[in-house]
Motif scaffolding. Structure first.
Motif, short mmCIF file in Angstrom:
data_model
loop_
_atom_site.label_atom_id
_atom_site.label_comp_id
_atom_site.label_asym_id
_atom_site.label_seq_id
_atom_site.Cartn_x
_atom_site.Cartn_y
_atom_site.Cartn_z
N SER A 145 0.83 -1.22 0.00
CA SER A 145 0.00 0.00 0.00
C SER A 145 0.86 1.27 0.00
O SER A 145 0.37 2.34 -0.39
CB SER A 145 -0.92 0.00 1.23
OG SER A 145 -1.77 -1.12 1.22
N PRO A 147 1.91 2.56 -4.06
CA PRO A 147 1.04 3.49 -4.81
C PRO A 147 0.94 4.86 -4.15
O PRO A 147 0.78 5.87 -4.84
CB PRO A 147 -0.31 2.78 -4.85
CG PRO A 147 -0.28 1.80 -3.73
CD PRO A 147 1.16 1.37 -3.61
N GLN A 196 0.51 6.54 -11.71
CA GLN A 196 0.07 6.09 -10.39
C GLN A 196 -0.72 4.79 -10.50
O GLN A 196 -0.51 3.85 -9.72
CB GLN A 196 -0.78 7.18 -9.73
CG GLN A 196 -0.03 8.47 -9.43
CD GLN A 196 -0.96 9.57 -8.99
OE1 GLN A 196 -2.05 9.32 -8.48
NE2 GLN A 196 -0.54 10.83 -9.19
N VAL A 231 -0.26 0.91 -9.07
CA VAL A 231 -1.33 0.22 -8.36
C VAL A 231 -1.47 -1.22 -8.87
O VAL A 231 -1.78 -2.15 -8.09
CB VAL A 231 -2.66 0.98 -8.52
CG1 VAL A 231 -3.83 0.14 -8.03
CG2 VAL A 231 -2.61 2.30 -7.76
N GLY A 237 -4.84 0.37 -3.11
CA GLY A 237 -4.08 1.25 -3.98
C GLY A 237 -4.96 2.17 -4.80
O GLY A 237 -4.68 3.36 -4.94
#
Length: 425
Positions: free
Chosen positions: A135, A138, A150, A154, A190
């Motif tokens: 976690s 991201p 981004q 993820v 994410g």
């Protein structure tokens, strides 16, 4: 006359920001947007706190496992070193984007290398220690990269992790269940992080855009007001000190009229010389109503008339100097008009100042005038009386008929801004 500098564009906006924010904050607001900068700082601190909590769990899991080959140990140390650097950078607010980019790139690289290495002889039941950092990756990417990148982080980081779980479980059915659960959880967390960051940044950008539009509108209004003030001052100066002197000189027939023309020309030269100074109208220090009376009598003497100004008692104090000078100059123009057009017949000046209000009444017994019939290029009444008094928050009225003229100058007017009404009775 040296025209005052009127800021425009970025300079005007910078001055407007400095009125509502500290100088350092105003610089940030112009460069990145005030709200955007604050949101970025909040996101950095939130990332540091979450990374500290998850990193502590990951450290415990890593120490509990058998690290095995030196390469694995080096990779683990590198991941936690970059994580610690990112946490410190985000907390202090320096190099946060660079440190986050390093961690965001290093974590998937470490995942790929760790997946290629033999599985350690012992690993906690919860799976590889790096699970706790899925976690964080991201979130670090959200601080640094554009939105499209981004979402790439993820997806890529959880997929690499899921492959490690499957490969270490020999792709057995129970491994698929654990890997699918971890992958789904990482994708949901994410995606939520990236969506929240995007939402906060969009809101901040909207607030900054609205604030910038308001500041730009304020700067345009301030520039327009400054230009109008300058126009009024220039028009009044040209009429009061130059045009009036020329007209008086051209109409002079008697010795008294010649003396009046000479006095007006001398006043014109003095005011034109003072126009080059930084404070052509003098200090704005508060004065009393007695000062206004003395100045009116002095102006009348300069026009060749020994005039006694009636003043109500007691004198009132706390009148702003700029306001007092504007009232004196407007009343002087009314006196000059009475001398020039009514030959001073029945001329009287009364000054009343009480309860925070100032009123000057100039009366003559001439033939009167018709305001509607005055040509637009005659500035004596429009610029030298009406515009000048209005510019300081006052009002002027003229009542004229065949029996004479009454000019009433009052400050402040009933609808003047509150900032123009600060007077000590």
């Amino acid at each position: 006359m040296a025209a005052p500098h009127v800021p425009t564009g970025e300079e005007a906006i910078a001055q407007a920001w400095n009125q509502v924010l500290p100088r350092r904050a105003a610089a940030v607001a112009l460069e990145r947007g005030f709200t955007t900068a604050r949101i970025e700082r909040v996101l950095q601190v939130a990332l540091a706190l979450a990374s500290t909590l998850l990193g502590a769990q990951a450290v415990g899991a890593a120490l509990a496992s058998d690290l095995g080959p030196p390469l694995r140990t080096a990779l683990v140390g590198m991941v936690f070193a970059s994580l610690a650097a990112m946490i410190v950078a985000c907390l202090v607010g320096r190099w946060a984007r660079s440190a986050s980019a390093v961690f965001a790139f290093l974590l998937p690289l470490a995942l790929a290398v760790l997946g290629a290495l033999p599985a350690p002889s012992y690993e906690p039941d919860g799976g590889p220690w790096i699970f706790f950092l899925l976690s964080v990756a991201p979130a670090a990417a959200a601080i640094t990269f554009p939105t499209a990148w981004q979402f790439l982080w993820v997806v890529v980081v959880p997929v690499l992790y899921a492959y490690i779980r499957l490969s270490r479980g020999a792709f057995a059915p129970e491994s698929w269940i654990a890997a699918t659960y971890d992958l789904s959880l990482a994708l949901i967390i994410g995606t939520t992080i990236v969506a929240l960051v995007w939402m906060f940044r969009s809101l901040a950008s909207g607030v900054d855009a609205a604030r910038s539009a308001a500041i730009a509108e304020y700067s345009r209004a301030a520039s327009a007001d400054a230009a109008e003030q300058e126009r009024v001052e220039v028009a009044a100066l040209m009429h009061d000190s130059v045009l009036a002197a020329l007209i008086a000189a051209g109409r002079a027939r008697s010795a008294r009229e010649h003396h009046l023309a000479v006095s007006m020309a001398r006043e014109a030269l003095t005011r034109l010389a003072n126009a080059e100074s930084d404070e052509p109208e003098g200090s704005d220090a508060p004065v009393t109503s007695s000062w206004i009376r003395s100045e009116l009598q002095a102006q009348a003497r300069a026009l060749g008339l020994d005039l006694v100004v009636e003043e109500s008692q007691p004198p009132m104090s706390g009148i702003p100097g700029r306001v007092a000078r504007a009232l004196v100059l407007a009343a002087t123009q009314a006196i000059a008009n009475a001398i020039q057009h009514a030959d001073g017949r029945g001329l009287a000046v009364r000054l009343s100042a009480r309860s925070g209000r100032v009123q000057i009444v100039v009366v003559d017994a001439g033939t009167g005038l018709d305001l509607a019939a005055i040509p637009a290029d005659r500035l004596g009444i429009r610029a030298s009386i009406f515009a000048r008094v209005t510019a300081v928050g006052g009002r002027a009225e003229i009542d004229s008929d065949g029996g004479g003229t009454v000019v009433t100058i009052a400050w402040p007017s009933k609808d003047a801004p509150q900032s123009m009404q600060g007077v000590t009775p």
